[in-house]
Motif scaffolding. Structure first.
Motif, short mmCIF file in Angstrom:
data_model
loop_
_atom_site.label_atom_id
_atom_site.label_comp_id
_atom_site.label_asym_id
_atom_site.label_seq_id
_atom_site.Cartn_x
_atom_site.Cartn_y
_atom_site.Cartn_z
N VAL A 197 99.70 -47.37 15.16
CA VAL A 197 99.80 -48.79 14.84
C VAL A 197 98.40 -49.40 14.98
CG1 VAL A 197 100.84 -50.99 15.48
CG2 VAL A 197 102.16 -48.87 15.72
N LYS A 198 97.93 -50.05 13.91
CA LYS A 198 96.63 -50.72 13.97
C LYS A 198 96.82 -52.12 14.55
CE LYS A 198 94.52 -48.23 10.19
NZ LYS A 198 93.79 -48.29 8.92
N ALA A 199 95.98 -52.42 15.57
CA ALA A 199 96.06 -53.72 16.23
C ALA A 199 94.77 -53.97 17.00
CB ALA A 199 97.26 -53.75 17.17
N LYS A 200 94.59 -55.21 17.45
CA LYS A 200 93.40 -55.57 18.23
C LYS A 200 93.53 -55.21 19.70
CE LYS A 200 92.15 -59.27 15.09
NZ LYS A 200 92.00 -60.70 14.88
N SER A 201 94.76 -55.04 20.19
CA SER A 201 94.98 -54.70 21.60
C SER A 201 96.24 -53.85 21.72
CB SER A 201 95.14 -55.96 22.45
OG SER A 201 96.35 -56.62 22.11
N GLU A 240 99.35 -56.03 21.41
CA GLU A 240 99.64 -56.36 20.01
C GLU A 240 100.26 -55.16 19.30
OE1 GLU A 240 97.42 -57.59 15.85
OE2 GLU A 240 96.30 -57.83 17.72
N ALA A 241 99.75 -53.96 19.58
CA ALA A 241 100.30 -52.75 18.96
C ALA A 241 101.75 -52.54 19.37
CB ALA A 241 99.45 -51.54 19.33
N ILE A 242 102.05 -52.74 20.65
CA ILE A 242 103.43 -52.59 21.12
C ILE A 242 104.33 -53.62 20.46
CG2 ILE A 242 104.94 -52.83 23.14
CD1 ILE A 242 102.62 -51.50 24.76
N SER A 269 113.18 -54.48 12.87
CA SER A 269 113.41 -54.85 11.47
C SER A 269 113.72 -53.60 10.64
CB SER A 269 112.18 -55.57 10.90
OG SER A 269 111.07 -54.71 10.84
N GLU A 270 113.94 -52.49 11.32
CA GLU A 270 114.36 -51.21 10.72
C GLU A 270 113.34 -50.62 9.76
OE1 GLU A 270 118.39 -51.68 9.35
OE2 GLU A 270 119.10 -52.13 11.36
N LYS A 271 112.05 -50.95 9.97
CA LYS A 271 110.98 -50.28 9.21
C LYS A 271 110.68 -48.93 9.84
CE LYS A 271 109.05 -54.59 7.57
NZ LYS A 271 108.06 -55.62 7.79
N ILE A 272 110.99 -48.79 11.12
CA ILE A 272 110.95 -47.50 11.82
C ILE A 272 112.38 -47.19 12.23
CG2 ILE A 272 110.16 -46.26 13.87
CD1 ILE A 272 107.72 -48.13 13.93
N VAL A 273 112.90 -46.06 11.78
CA VAL A 273 114.25 -45.65 12.13
C VAL A 273 114.19 -44.21 12.65
CG1 VAL A 273 116.60 -45.26 11.30
CG2 VAL A 273 115.26 -47.16 10.38
#
Length: 75
Positions: A19-23, A26-28, A37-41
């Motif tokens: 996961v790309k994030a600044k911290s 934020e990644a979590i 949102s069921e983008k990861i199942v």
């Protein structure tokens, strides 16, 4: 004569997502949003362990406790 027993069956699914994030926080949060949102199942390919144990009327299954207490999205 046979008796009837309650047995809890608990499966553990696990996957590592990049996961790309600044911290890290934020990644979590992004990972949680994608999951809820069921983008990861998670599915059978993500199975890591299974556990079988007796279940008594005085306890709730551990999965119920996690759903009730550990879910910020109210599922």
């Amino acid at each position: 004569m046979e008796k009837e027993f309650d047995v809890e069956i608990k499966e553990i699914l696990s996957r590592v997502e990049k996961v790309k994030a600044k911290s890290l926080d934020e990644a979590i949060n992004k990972a949680m949003d994608m999951y809820f949102s069921e983008k990861i199942v998670l599915d059978a390919q993500d199975m890591k362990d299974v556990d079988f144990k007796p279940y008594s009327e005085n306890q709730r299954p551990s999965s119920f406790i996690k759903e009730e207490g550990g879910n910020r999205h109210g599922r």
